[in-house]
Design a protein around this motif. Structure first.
Motif, mmCIF file in Angstrom:
data_model
loop_
_atom_site.group_PDB
_atom_site.id
_atom_site.type_symbol
_atom_site.label_atom_id
_atom_site.label_comp_id
_atom_site.label_asym_id
_atom_site.label_seq_id
_atom_site.Cartn_x
_atom_site.Cartn_y
_atom_site.Cartn_z
ATOM 1 N N ASP A 120 5.349 10.945 -0.812
ATOM 2 C CA ASP A 120 5.363 9.991 -1.914
ATOM 3 C C ASP A 120 5.864 10.700 -3.174
ATOM 4 O OD1 ASP A 120 3.216 11.559 -2.684
ATOM 5 O OD2 ASP A 120 1.702 10.091 -2.079
ATOM 6 N N THR B 117 1.268 3.351 -7.163
ATOM 7 C CA THR B 117 0.844 3.395 -5.761
ATOM 8 C C THR B 117 1.314 4.681 -5.082
ATOM 9 O OG1 THR B 117 0.869 0.979 -5.581
ATOM 10 C CG2 THR B 117 1.034 2.220 -3.527
ATOM 11 N N LEU B 118 2.496 5.152 -5.463
ATOM 12 C CA LEU B 118 3.063 6.359 -4.859
ATOM 13 C C LEU B 118 2.586 7.640 -5.544
ATOM 14 C CD1 LEU B 118 6.720 5.123 -4.235
ATOM 15 C CD2 LEU B 118 4.971 5.586 -2.505
ATOM 16 N N GLY B 119 1.680 7.521 -6.499
ATOM 17 C CA GLY B 119 1.067 8.700 -7.093
ATOM 18 C C GLY B 119 1.752 9.254 -8.322
ATOM 19 N N ASP C 298 3.809 11.874 -5.689
ATOM 20 C CA ASP C 298 2.589 12.348 -6.318
ATOM 21 C C ASP C 298 2.880 13.411 -7.385
ATOM 22 O OD1 ASP C 298 -0.254 12.482 -6.592
ATOM 23 O OD2 ASP C 298 -0.186 14.408 -5.535
ATOM 24 N N THR D 232 0.848 -1.184 0.000
ATOM 25 C CA THR D 232 0.000 0.000 0.000
ATOM 26 C C THR D 232 0.888 1.239 0.000
ATOM 27 O OG1 THR D 232 -0.048 0.167 2.420
ATOM 28 C CG2 THR D 232 -1.702 -1.251 1.369
ATOM 29 N N ARG D 233 0.289 2.404 -0.174
ATOM 30 C CA ARG D 233 1.076 3.635 -0.116
ATOM 31 C C ARG D 233 1.765 3.765 1.235
ATOM 32 N NH1 ARG D 233 1.273 8.193 2.503
ATOM 33 N NH2 ARG D 233 2.151 10.046 1.491
ATOM 34 N N ASP D 234 1.048 3.472 2.318
ATOM 35 C CA ASP D 234 1.643 3.594 3.656
ATOM 36 C C ASP D 234 2.780 2.608 3.853
ATOM 37 O OD1 ASP D 234 -0.110 5.621 4.255
ATOM 38 O OD2 ASP D 234 -1.510 4.351 5.372
#
Length: 326
Positions: free
Chosen positions: A160, A187-189, A162, A12-14
């Motif tokens: 991230d 996932t990191l934008g 993004d 996930t991003r987190d």
């Protein structure tokens, strides 16, 4: 963090930001007189490599030893595998020895997943590259390098990618690095564009979370990072392009093409590079090329992954980094 690291798509991003932030802490260890932490003392990690490797194997070994783990290096050549031993039997042998984690590189896509879910072994499994499928720690170290260069070493903490525009060029069809990077960068934008001849794009690429282009020159001016991929001849069983010269002319990165990139943009390569084909010596040796940084960052990322899987699930900000092995 999950129990295993098999695919970049599982993060996930987190999860990804936690690994990147932990790697920043681990990178500080390299600046110390004693480059070791006691975090994994008493733990045994096996590097199980069925394919040739230099950077990945040495990087994992360095990371394991800096965390004070006991390291066993296994290569298929010269082992019972060359006599016909199966992956199951090899895994059960390792299980009998009481290993805590297995770092596996295998020529068959899906082998690390099979090892992690089969019940043959109770250890943590980290995928160091399987066939043309995934190479998650390579994607993580690439993202770590991008974040440091494009956002900043300290400013990037908790951030991230993004809005960043990443272009991946070359042999996407045979590249586990490309697949892993597309998954993680999405996932990191980040916005990812794949550039390759039609013959070197996989079936179903239109379903990937990225754009596809056949024109390298048009994508360079709007790229924050350009990642060149090696043409993997060892995986090819047919002619995918007319000649090396033709490929280099249309999809190689030289000084003139690099000049079309924004001033802040960087050039990346997972290695090993084939100078003169996908990248010229002028570009490979320039300040904008991050190949050596990627190798350095790979140790920090792999330390972070091992720490989070085996040592704990919180960022390494306190005791583990203040305590040095005597």
């Amino acid at each position: 963090m999950q129990r295993h690291l098999i695919s970049a798509a599982d993060l996930t991003r987190d999860d990804a930001v936690l690994i990147l932030d932990t790697a920043e802490e681990m990178a500080r260890v390299a600046d110390r007189p004693i480059k070791k932490l006691p975090t994994l003392r008493g733990r045994t990690v096996v590097n199980l490599f069925f394919e040739d490797s230099t950077r990945t194997r040495i990087s994992f070994e360095a990371a394991e030893k800096r965390l004070s783990a006991d390291v066993i290096n296994f290569t298929a050549k010269g082992s019972s595998v060359s006599k016909g031993e199966s992956l199951k039997d090899t895994a059960q042998t390792l299980e009998a020895m009481g290993v805590d984690a297995v770092v596996i590189r295998h020529g068959a896509s899906g082998a690390p997943y099979r090892l992690a879910t089969s019940g043959w072994i109770d250890a943590h499994v980290i995928n160091a590259g399987d066939g043309t499928h995934q190479h998650p720690t390579q994607a993580l170290l690439d993202a770590f390098t991008m974040r440091r260069r494009l956002v900043g070493r300290d400013a990037g903490i908790g951030q991230d990618l993004d809005g960043r525009r990443i272009t991946i060029v070359g042999d996407v069809l045979h590249s586990r690095v490309a697949r892993s990077n597309v998954d993680l960068l999405h996932t990191l934008g980040a916005h990812v564009t794949l550039v390759a001849p039609p013959t070197l794009l996989p079936v179903g690429v239109e379903t990937w979370p990225c754009e596809v282009s056949y024109d390298l020159d048009s994508t360079l001016p709007k790229s924050d990072a350009v990642m060149m991929l090696r043409v993997q001849r060892e995986r090819m069983n047919a002619a995918f392009f007319p000649t090396e010269r033709e490929y280099s002319r249309r999809y190689g990165l030289d000084g003139d093409r690099m000049a079309k990139m924004p001033e802040h943009a960087i050039v990346m390569h997972p290695g090993p590079m084939v100078r003169g084909m996908e990248i010229t010596a002028e570009v490979a040796d320039s300040d904008r090329c991050t190949v050596v940084e990627q190798v350095t960052n790979g140790v920090s990322i792999r330390m972070a992954v091992l720490y989070l899987l085996l040592g704990g699930n919180e960022p390494a900000q306190t005791a583990p980094l203040r305590t040095e092995e005597k």
